[in-house]
Every structure is written in structure tokens, then in C-alpha cells.
Write a protein that holds these residues in place. Structure first.
Motif, PDB file in Angstrom:
ATOM      1  N   ASN A 181     -33.912 -82.908  34.193  1.00 23.89           N
ATOM      2  CA  ASN A 181     -33.781 -83.582  35.482  1.00 23.89           C
ATOM      3  C   ASN A 181     -35.040 -83.483  36.338  1.00 23.89           C
ATOM      4  OD1 ASN A 181     -30.762 -82.711  34.727  1.00 23.89           O
ATOM      5  ND2 ASN A 181     -30.706 -84.588  35.932  1.00 23.89           N
ATOM      6  N   SER A 218     -38.034 -92.102  41.544  1.00 26.31           N
ATOM      7  CA  SER A 218     -37.823 -90.665  41.754  1.00 26.31           C
ATOM      8  C   SER A 218     -38.508 -89.857  40.647  1.00 26.31           C
ATOM      9  CB  SER A 218     -36.323 -90.365  41.816  1.00 26.31           C
ATOM     10  OG  SER A 218     -35.743 -91.007  42.936  1.00 26.31           O
ATOM     11  N   ALA A 219     -39.820 -89.724  40.763  1.00 28.34           N
ATOM     12  CA  ALA A 219     -40.639 -89.139  39.696  1.00 28.34           C
ATOM     13  C   ALA A 219     -40.345 -87.660  39.478  1.00 28.34           C
ATOM     14  CB  ALA A 219     -42.115 -89.336  40.026  1.00 28.34           C
ATOM     15  N   LYS A 220     -40.296 -87.298  38.207  1.00 25.21           N
ATOM     16  CA  LYS A 220     -39.949 -85.933  37.797  1.00 25.21           C
ATOM     17  C   LYS A 220     -41.178 -85.077  37.496  1.00 25.21           C
ATOM     18  CE  LYS A 220     -35.535 -87.213  35.713  1.00 25.21           C
ATOM     19  NZ  LYS A 220     -34.785 -87.390  34.466  1.00 25.21           N
ATOM     20  N   THR A 270     -47.207 -87.065  37.724  1.00 23.15           N
ATOM     21  CA  THR A 270     -46.325 -86.117  37.033  1.00 23.15           C
ATOM     22  C   THR A 270     -47.050 -85.519  35.831  1.00 23.15           C
ATOM     23  OG1 THR A 270     -45.328 -87.686  35.498  1.00 23.15           O
ATOM     24  CG2 THR A 270     -44.404 -87.630  37.712  1.00 23.15           C
ATOM     25  N   ARG A 296     -39.223 -82.477  41.799  1.00 25.25           N
ATOM     26  CA  ARG A 296     -39.230 -83.927  41.637  1.00 25.25           C
ATOM     27  C   ARG A 296     -39.015 -84.595  42.980  1.00 25.25           C
ATOM     28  NH1 ARG A 296     -33.964 -86.155  38.793  1.00 25.25           N
ATOM     29  NH2 ARG A 296     -34.893 -88.128  39.453  1.00 25.25           N
ATOM     30  N   MET A 342     -37.029-101.262  32.879  1.00 17.80           N
ATOM     31  CA  MET A 342     -36.838-100.405  31.706  1.00 17.80           C
ATOM     32  C   MET A 342     -36.673-101.284  30.475  1.00 17.80           C
ATOM     33  SD  MET A 342     -36.429 -97.477  33.485  1.00 17.80           S
ATOM     34  CE  MET A 342     -37.428 -98.179  34.791  1.00 17.80           C
ATOM     35  N   ASN A 370     -29.953 -88.893  30.688  1.00 17.32           N
ATOM     36  CA  ASN A 370     -31.149 -88.896  31.529  1.00 17.32           C
ATOM     37  C   ASN A 370     -32.191 -89.913  31.095  1.00 17.32           C
ATOM     38  OD1 ASN A 370     -30.294 -85.707  31.156  1.00 17.32           O
ATOM     39  ND2 ASN A 370     -30.702 -86.299  33.255  1.00 17.32           N
ATOM     40  N   ASN A 371     -32.970 -90.344  32.058  1.00 18.34           N
ATOM     41  CA  ASN A 371     -34.200 -91.048  31.755  1.00 18.34           C
ATOM     42  C   ASN A 371     -35.346 -90.095  32.039  1.00 18.34           C
ATOM     43  OD1 ASN A 371     -33.597 -93.590  30.757  1.00 18.34           O
ATOM     44  ND2 ASN A 371     -33.349 -94.502  32.787  1.00 18.34           N
ATOM     45  N   TYR A 372     -36.023 -89.717  30.979  1.00 12.86           N
ATOM     46  CA  TYR A 372     -37.224 -88.885  31.123  1.00 12.86           C
ATOM     47  C   TYR A 372     -38.015 -89.167  29.848  1.00 12.86           C
ATOM     48  CZ  TYR A 372     -39.999 -84.875  32.758  1.00 12.86           C
ATOM     49  OH  TYR A 372     -41.008 -84.074  33.233  1.00 12.86           O
ATOM     50  N   TYR A 373     -38.783 -90.274  29.903  1.00 17.89           N
ATOM     51  CA  TYR A 373     -39.418 -90.816  28.703  1.00 17.89           C
ATOM     52  C   TYR A 373     -40.393 -89.849  28.032  1.00 17.89           C
ATOM     53  CZ  TYR A 373     -37.477 -95.541  28.912  1.00 17.89           C
ATOM     54  OH  TYR A 373     -36.638 -96.622  28.858  1.00 17.89           O
ATOM     55  N   GLU A 374     -40.909 -88.898  28.786  1.00 21.26           N
ATOM     56  CA  GLU A 374     -41.806 -87.912  28.180  1.00 21.26           C
ATOM     57  C   GLU A 374     -41.067 -87.078  27.129  1.00 21.26           C
ATOM     58  OE1 GLU A 374     -41.542 -88.788  31.293  1.00 21.26           O
ATOM     59  OE2 GLU A 374     -43.392 -88.482  32.444  1.00 21.26           O
ATOM     60  N   TYR A 428     -46.909 -90.571  33.923  1.00 21.44           N
ATOM     61  CA  TYR A 428     -45.963 -91.367  34.712  1.00 21.44           C
ATOM     62  C   TYR A 428     -46.341 -91.164  36.172  1.00 21.44           C
ATOM     63  CZ  TYR A 428     -41.177 -92.969  35.982  1.00 21.44           C
ATOM     64  OH  TYR A 428     -40.082 -93.635  36.459  1.00 21.44           O
ATOM     65  N   GLY A 475     -33.863 -95.729  40.520  1.00 18.10           N
ATOM     66  CA  GLY A 475     -34.100 -94.365  40.063  1.00 18.10           C
ATOM     67  C   GLY A 475     -35.502 -94.084  39.557  1.00 18.10           C
ATOM     68  N   PHE A 476     -36.175 -95.085  39.013  1.00 18.30           N
ATOM     69  CA  PHE A 476     -37.488 -94.797  38.434  1.00 18.30           C
ATOM     70  C   PHE A 476     -38.532 -94.401  39.466  1.00 18.30           C
ATOM     71  CE2 PHE A 476     -37.432 -99.467  38.902  1.00 18.30           C
ATOM     72  CZ  PHE A 476     -38.660 -99.728  39.500  1.00 18.30           C
ATOM     73  N   CYS A 515     -29.776 -96.378  38.934  1.00 19.26           N
ATOM     74  CA  CYS A 515     -30.810 -96.706  37.957  1.00 19.26           C
ATOM     75  C   CYS A 515     -30.934 -98.222  37.846  1.00 19.26           C
ATOM     76  CB  CYS A 515     -30.466 -96.108  36.600  1.00 19.26           C
ATOM     77  SG  CYS A 515     -31.661 -96.518  35.313  1.00 19.26           S
TER      78      CYS A 515
HETATM   79  N1  LIG Z   1     -41.769 -88.290  34.912  1.00 25.84           N
HETATM   80  C1  LIG Z   1     -40.706 -89.139  34.841  1.00 25.84           C
HETATM   81  N2  LIG Z   1     -39.927 -89.277  35.910  1.00 25.84           N
HETATM   82  C2  LIG Z   1     -38.841 -90.110  35.875  1.00 25.84           C
HETATM   83  C3  LIG Z   1     -38.550 -90.845  34.688  1.00 25.84           C
HETATM   84  C4  LIG Z   1     -39.403 -90.665  33.563  1.00 25.84           C
HETATM   85  O1  LIG Z   1     -39.208 -91.268  32.483  1.00 25.84           O
HETATM   86  N3  LIG Z   1     -40.452 -89.792  33.674  1.00 25.84           N
HETATM   87  N4  LIG Z   1     -37.463 -91.700  34.679  1.00 25.84           N
HETATM   88  C5  LIG Z   1     -36.997 -92.221  35.983  1.00 25.84           C
HETATM   89  C6  LIG Z   1     -35.747 -92.967  35.903  1.00 25.84           C
HETATM   90  S1  LIG Z   1     -35.821 -94.504  35.186  1.00 25.84           S
HETATM   91  C7  LIG Z   1     -34.578 -92.507  36.474  1.00 25.84           C
HETATM   92  S2  LIG Z   1     -33.185 -93.479  36.515  1.00 25.84           S
HETATM   93  C8  LIG Z   1     -34.486 -91.128  37.015  1.00 25.84           C
HETATM   94  C9  LIG Z   1     -33.346 -90.399  36.334  1.00 25.84           C
HETATM   95  O2  LIG Z   1     -33.147 -89.128  36.912  1.00 25.84           O
HETATM   96  P1  LIG Z   1     -32.003 -88.171  36.335  1.00 25.84           P
HETATM   97  O3  LIG Z   1     -32.224 -88.063  34.870  1.00 25.84           O
HETATM   98  O4  LIG Z   1     -32.157 -86.866  37.040  1.00 25.84           O
HETATM   99  O5  LIG Z   1     -30.692 -88.834  36.656  1.00 25.84           O
HETATM  100  O6  LIG Z   1     -35.689 -90.391  36.826  1.00 25.84           O
HETATM  101  C10 LIG Z   1     -36.898 -91.111  37.038  1.00 25.84           C
HETATM  102  N5  LIG Z   1     -38.054 -90.224  36.981  1.00 25.84           N
END
Ligand SMILES: Nc1nc2c(c(=O)[nH]1)N[C@H]1C(S)=C(S)[C@@H](COP(=O)(O)O)O[C@H]1N2
Ligand SMILES: [Mo]
Length: 331
Positions: free
Chosen positions: A231, A247-249, A183, A236, A1, A90-94, A202, A244-245, A148
Motif C-alpha cells: 500500500n 496517490s503515489a506510493k 517514488t 505515500r 491504466m 492493489n495497484n503498485y506496478y513496481e 513513477y 487513485g493513480f 481507481c
Molecule cells: N509508486 C506507485 N504508486 C501508485 C501506483 C503505482 O503503480 N506505483 N498505483 C496507483 C494506483 S493506479 C492506485 S488505484 C493506487 C492504489 O492504492 P492502494 O493499492 O493502496 O489501494 O495507488 C497509486 N499509487
């Protein structure tokens, strides 16, 4: 990161000790009451309007079974992170690069209609509507640590089922060796896509045996409720022994491949984020140590750090996946 050494998140955690395990347990008790049809009584004893709104939302999430996870070692005995922290740091760069931005910006994410494609090297490729995907297997609750790569951790009660349940249904071909996770990347909904920090969408990846491991969770909810957008709604990945990264959202495709897929963070900084990314206190990030972590919610800036555990504490379950591998080389 990126190094983002601001203290924003700790300010959040200092202010939010109010929502805690107790409140979480109340929510869960409330949900179970809903499931038994005594909703009226529960509403009377619960914080009224909030509960009503939450009830409407939760209708998307099938009732939890009363039993905790069947997966051995999946539960941690540590207290869950405060709901407010887990949903506002949270980390969710989008939705922005700062930890406080996703909660403010992710309201624009439209989670219905939503489909997930399961494709590539499988016998039965399919495109599943989110509500069909949700009901594909029994949902259960699993309390996992999430560590993370930046040096903080949380403990979150997720709701979902093992990804293996889905993969078994689509029948991977014998040539399938990896799984790529794609994602959503929609400029209209996601202001963060204007940033060139990552190559959108991502994406992430796992080896097929990692993806089939029972701990690997396809999550639809947390704290007994549907996932908040920030989240990773509506679905996800959660891979608790990896940083943590992984774990794609907000997944839109799950693709089985014969070659190791590229991943967003590996493309952004190859020498910093490897494909495996197993939590490993012995392998430093090139720019900082991974030996300790700060648990979000624990006393702010001056709280004692915790020792980071090999495989984030899930070694008994997953170490055999890496038998004979040099984990310094395959970081
Ligand atoms: N699509 C997507 N998924 C993502 C991310 C992101 O930026 N975009 N960040 C990741 C990172 S770096 C982490 S630490 C976790 C954070 O999950 P949380 O916000 O539910 O704790 O999501 C991960 N999944
Ligand atoms: Mo992260």
C-alpha cells in the motif's frame, strides 16, 4: 491504466468478508489501549500472536489521537473496506501488473533506512529521515474513499497528516506553482521495473494549491497500523478527490517547481490520463465510462454498481479550486 479485465480481484473480495469493520475497530481499540499503557490486558483479549507482531510493527507509528479528523468533510460514514481486500487488491506496478501481485512481491521493499528529500523552489530544502518525517506533525485518522480510474473503489481509514504541514515548514518560494512527487525505483527491490509499461520512477504532480489543500494527506499508516508495503510504505500520498493513480506510493522526493511536472500515466497515454485527473463521472475515459464504480468487497461480480460522485464526493471541499476551469479540457 491498462485494461486488465481479469476477475482476480473479485475472487479476493468474495473470500474476505471475514476481516471487516469490526475487526478494524478492535485493532483500533487495541492500539488505544497500548497508548494508555494497559497493553497486557489488551493482549489477553486479542488474538495473541498476530497482535504481538503487529504491536512491534506499530511501534513506528505514533499513537493516534483519540479524535477523528479535524478536516471538515474528510470522514465518510461508509463502512471501511475489509482490511484483507485493501491489502491484497492493489495497484503498485513496481511489484507487478496484476492486482494480486503487490501483496506477494512487495516483501522485498526495504522501508528502513528511508529518506525523503524536500527540494526545488523552497526556502528550506531538506532531506528527512522517515522517522523524523513521521513525527513532524500530529498523526490523525481520516476515512477516505479511493476511486481507481479502472472503475472500482475502496474506503480506507488512513493515518497521517496534511501535506500542507510539511510544505509550510519548508516554505515554498513565491515562484513555486506545482509539486512533483517522486517514488522509489530500485531494480534490486522491485521486480516490476523490468516492465516497460511506465517510465520509472513513477512520478505524480499537483498544483501547489491542491497540494496545500487540507484533504491532501501524507499517509504513514492505514487501519491504525503502519502501511503494508503493497500500500505504499513507508510514506505515500492520498488525494481523495482524484483518481487513485495520483496517490503515489513510497515517496522519496517532493519537489516544488514552477512548471507543470510530467506524470507517469500522462507520459504513458497522454490522451487517457491528464494532469488533473479529478474524479469526474461526466468525463469518460476514452475506452470506458467513469459514471459508476464497483466497491471492492460488495458481493463480487453481481453486486450493484454505485454512481461515481463528482470529485469523488469531496466537491464541497475542493470544487472552488477549479472555479472557471473547463474540466473536460483539463481532465
Ligand atoms: N509508486 C506507485 N504508486 C501508485 C501506483 C503505482 O503503480 N506505483 N498505483 C496507483 C494506483 S493506479 C492506485 S488505484 C493506487 C492504489 O492504492 P492502494 O493499492 O493502496 O489501494 O495507488 C497509486 N499509487
Ligand atoms: Mo488506479
Amino acid at each position: 491504466m491498462l485494461i486488465r479485465n481479469n476477475n482476480q480481484g473479485f475472487v479476493h473480495s468474495l473470500n474476505s468478508e471475514i476481516t471487516s469493520q469490526t475487526q478494524y475497530l478492535q485493532r483500533r481499540a487495541f492500539m488505544q489501549t497500548l497508548a494508555t499503557g494497559a497493553a497486557g490486558a489488551a493482549l489477553a483479549s486479542w488474538a495473541g500472536r498476530d497482535a504481538l507482531a503487529a504491536e512491534a510493527e506499530r511501534a513506528h507509528l505514533p499513537a493516534l489521537k483519540g479524535q477523528p479528523s479535524k478536516v471538515s468533510g474528510a470522514m465518510t460514514v461508509e463502512a471501511a473496506t475489509a482490511y484483507k481486500d485493501a491489502t491484497s487488491y492493489n495497484n503498485y506496478y513496481e511489484f507487478g501488473l496484476d492486482k494480486g501481485e503487490p501483496v506477494r512481491n512487495a516483501g522485498t521493499l526495504k522501508t528502513r533506512p528511508w529518506t525523503v528529500r524536500i527540494e526545488g523552489l523552497v526556502q528550506k530544502p531538506q532531506t528527512l529521515d522517515i522517522d523524523s518525517l513521521l513525527k513532524l506533525s500530529a498523526q490523525e485518522e481520516r476515512i477516505y474513499r479511493l476511486r481507481c480510474v479502472e472503475g472500482w473503489s475502496m474506503v480506507i481509514p488512513w493515518v497521517g497528516y496534511s501535506l500542507s504541514e510539511l510544505l509550510k515548514k519548508v516554505q515554498p518560494l513565491s515562484s513555486a506553482k506545482y509539486v512533483e512527487f517522486v517514488t522509489l525505483a530500485d531494480k534490486a527491490q522491485m521486480p516490476g521495473l523490468r516492465s516497460g509499461v511506465l517510465d520509472w520512477p513513477y512520478t505524480e504532480g499537483l498544483r501547489l494549491d491542491e497540494a496545500m489543500h487540507p484533504l491532501t494527506l501524507l499517509a504513514f499508516g492505514m487501519y491504525g497500523e503502519v502501511l503494508p508495503n503493497q500500500n505504499g510504505a513507508p510514506v505515500r500520498l492520498v488525494v481523495p478527490w482524484k483518481y487513485g493513480f495520483k496517490s503515489a506510493k513510497s515517496l522519496v522526493a517532493i519537489r516544488l517547481t514552477d512548471k507543470e511536472p510530467g506524470t507517469a500515466w500522462n507520459k504513458a497515454a497522454r490522451n487517457e490520463y491528464g494532469f488533473y485527473s479529478n474524479v469526474n463521472p461526466e468525463v469518460d475515459h476514452p475506452r470506458w465510462s467513469q459514471a459508476t464504480e464497483r466497491r471492492i468487497g460488495e458481493g463480487g461480480l453481481f453486486a450493484k454498481k454505485r454512481k461515481t460522485l463528482m470529485f469523488n464526493g469531496y466537491g464541497d471541499q475542493v470544487a472552488q479550486l477549479y472555479a472557471g476551469m473547463d474540466l473536460k479540457k483539463f481532465y
